[in-house]
Write a protein that holds these residues in place. Structure first.
Motif, mmCIF file in Angstrom:
data_model
loop_
_atom_site.group_PDB
_atom_site.id
_atom_site.type_symbol
_atom_site.label_atom_id
_atom_site.label_comp_id
_atom_site.label_asym_id
_atom_site.label_seq_id
_atom_site.Cartn_x
_atom_site.Cartn_y
_atom_site.Cartn_z
ATOM 1 N N MET A 1 14.431 24.985 116.760
ATOM 2 C CA MET A 1 14.341 25.948 115.742
ATOM 3 C C MET A 1 14.921 27.004 115.475
ATOM 4 S SD MET A 1 9.981 25.949 116.179
ATOM 5 C CE MET A 1 9.705 27.318 114.908
ATOM 6 N N SER A 2 15.454 27.717 116.701
ATOM 7 C CA SER A 2 16.477 28.771 116.627
ATOM 8 C C SER A 2 17.652 28.258 116.074
ATOM 9 C CB SER A 2 16.749 29.487 117.979
ATOM 10 O OG SER A 2 15.355 29.855 118.594
ATOM 11 N N GLY A 3 18.172 27.250 116.330
ATOM 12 C CA GLY A 3 19.522 26.771 115.873
ATOM 13 C C GLY A 3 19.283 26.374 114.330
ATOM 14 N N ILE A 4 18.112 25.803 113.868
ATOM 15 C CA ILE A 4 18.017 25.679 112.371
ATOM 16 C C ILE A 4 18.016 26.840 111.533
ATOM 17 C CG2 ILE A 4 16.475 24.612 110.638
ATOM 18 C CD1 ILE A 4 15.549 22.565 112.543
ATOM 19 N N GLN A 5 17.094 27.936 112.275
ATOM 20 C CA GLN A 5 17.148 29.151 111.418
ATOM 21 C C GLN A 5 18.304 29.880 111.485
ATOM 22 O OE1 GLN A 5 13.722 30.756 110.433
ATOM 23 N NE2 GLN A 5 15.183 31.148 109.198
ATOM 24 N N ILE B 1 12.051 20.394 104.327
ATOM 25 C CA ILE B 1 12.517 19.372 105.053
ATOM 26 C C ILE B 1 11.814 19.079 106.328
ATOM 27 C CG2 ILE B 1 14.781 18.439 106.136
ATOM 28 C CD1 ILE B 1 16.350 19.892 104.263
ATOM 29 N N GLU B 2 11.277 18.046 106.599
ATOM 30 C CA GLU B 2 10.642 17.738 107.857
ATOM 31 C C GLU B 2 11.558 17.232 108.995
ATOM 32 O OE1 GLU B 2 6.919 15.797 107.179
ATOM 33 O OE2 GLU B 2 6.282 17.138 105.425
ATOM 34 N N VAL B 3 11.353 17.591 110.005
ATOM 35 C CA VAL B 3 12.180 17.142 111.202
ATOM 36 C C VAL B 3 11.258 16.606 112.359
ATOM 37 C CG1 VAL B 3 13.765 17.787 112.872
ATOM 38 C CG2 VAL B 3 13.988 18.519 110.632
ATOM 39 N N ARG B 4 11.378 15.502 113.088
ATOM 40 C CA ARG B 4 10.923 14.990 114.224
ATOM 41 C C ARG B 4 11.697 15.207 115.284
ATOM 42 N NH1 ARG B 4 7.537 9.209 114.836
ATOM 43 N NH2 ARG B 4 6.963 9.348 116.950
ATOM 44 N N SER C 1 16.601 33.495 104.601
ATOM 45 C CA SER C 1 16.033 33.226 103.218
ATOM 46 C C SER C 1 14.976 31.774 103.389
ATOM 47 C CB SER C 1 17.149 32.824 102.114
ATOM 48 O OG SER C 1 17.790 33.879 102.000
ATOM 49 N N TYR C 2 15.153 31.004 104.555
ATOM 50 C CA TYR C 2 14.219 29.858 104.992
ATOM 51 C C TYR C 2 13.407 30.219 105.824
ATOM 52 C CZ TYR C 2 17.624 27.438 101.687
ATOM 53 O OH TYR C 2 18.434 27.141 100.748
ATOM 54 N N ALA C 3 12.396 29.573 105.836
ATOM 55 C CA ALA C 3 11.311 29.659 107.004
ATOM 56 C C ALA C 3 11.525 28.474 107.774
ATOM 57 C CB ALA C 3 10.061 29.787 106.438
ATOM 58 N N VAL C 4 11.287 28.441 109.242
ATOM 59 C CA VAL C 4 11.251 27.193 110.049
ATOM 60 C C VAL C 4 10.004 27.383 110.724
ATOM 61 C CG1 VAL C 4 12.291 26.195 111.942
ATOM 62 C CG2 VAL C 4 13.853 27.371 110.132
ATOM 63 N N LYS C 5 9.289 26.610 110.738
ATOM 64 C CA LYS C 5 7.913 26.482 111.298
ATOM 65 C C LYS C 5 7.700 25.004 111.988
ATOM 66 C CE LYS C 5 5.725 29.181 107.655
ATOM 67 N NZ LYS C 5 4.670 29.453 106.733
#
Length: 303
Positions: free
Chosen positions: A134-138, A120-123, A144-148
């Motif tokens: 990024m911290s909130g999404i992680q 899922i791409e976020v702008r 189990s998911y990678a936030v980059k």
């Protein structure tokens, strides 16, 4: 041709400004008649596919379930066809060589993933705190998911750029150390030429430490004046390049997004360069001090 297929929604161009890298046609995935794909320049050249062609691009994906029928191997593939709407070029081989954008519903049919998504791409909105988002999404998704972010997704490319940067720094540091010997030899010759002046200072009551300090200070001044003038000149050149882009890339301007050499001033690099020059100046001063002490000890031993 083996390709990487990426299924995206119709409004994907508004997310990452794909329209700015389209070199032919437009970024369109659906209209009232049919579905469309957007090719990288690599597939467009190899498949000889262009926007407006009546021939469709056929896409094959292995079926996720069942066994391969050796009597009918093509029965083990899901097949779909799509017209070409545009061709994009990013000047990055990892994207241009084999990437094709298709409607997300088509990708789900081909790969037999009706509800899943691989990413899922976020702008972010202007002024948003990237690290906080990024911290909130992680935290919401879990481990189990990678936030980059964009840099993390291009980790190898940026790592290579960083390695080239440090290699250039080490080479220039080596050149600076070699050039320091010229300063040392100049100060040594100056000490030899000023024997009478040194003797006059000693006769007037100056100590050997005071005389040595004069030449050590001169060595420091040479290094620091060179460091400050070089840093100021480098800052002016970098800021002018950022503002005006005088140094251009030697490529076709219509085929790239960035036309001038990208430059960014990092204050940590400025501090590091200044510390390097200061360390070299310290080396110069130490060698000059040792030379001066030998010159002072020699007349005393002859007496």
């Amino acid at each position: 041709m083996p390709v990487r297929l990426k299924g995206v929604p119709d409004a994907y161009s508004a997310l990452n400004c794909m329209d700015s890298v389209i070199v032919e046609g437009e970024f369109m995935l659906h209209d009232e008649v049919s579905a469309y794909c957007v090719l990288g320049v690599g597939p467009a050249l190899q498949l000889r596919a262009r926007p407006g062609f009546l021939r469709m691009v056929q896409l094959y994906a292995p079926q996720r379930h069942g066994r391969v029928n050796l009597a009918n191997p093509m029965g083990s593939f899901r097949v779909d066809s799509v017209f070409v709407a545009g061709v994009f070029q990013l000047q990055q081989n990892s994207y241009d060589a084999d990437l094709i954008y298709v409607p997300i519903d088509m990708a789900r049919r081909l790969f037999d993933y009706p509800d899943e998504a691989t990413q899922i791409e976020v702008r972010l909105a202007p002024g948003a705190d990237e690290e906080a988002v990024m911290s909130g999404i992680q935290a919401a998704l879990g481990p189990s998911y990678a936030v980059k972010n964009r840099l993390m997704q291009q980790a190898m490319a940026y790592k290579m750029v960083n390695v080239e940067k440090w290699m250039a720094f080490l080479l220039l540091a080596f050149i600076l150390v070699i050039a320091t010997f010229n300063v040392i030899s100049t100060l040594t010759l100056l000490i030899i030429e000023k024997d009478r002046s040194i003797a006059t200072f000693l006769s007037m009551g100056a100590s050997g430490r005071q005389v040595t300090r004069i030449f050590v200070t001169e060595g420091w001044l040479i290094s620091l004046v060179g460091a400050v003038s070089g840093i100021v000149l480098g800052l002016v050149l970098c800021l002018c390049q950022q503002q005006f882009g005088w140094l251009k890339l030697n490529v076709d301007a219509a085929s790239v997004i960035v036309h001038a050499y990208p430059v960014e001033v990092a204050w940590t690099d400025i501090v590091l360069v200044f510390l390097l020059v200061a360390a070299v100046g310290l080396l110069t001063s130490v060698v000059t001090s040792l030379t001066m002490r030998r010159r002072l000890i020699a007349p005393a031993s002859r007496r």
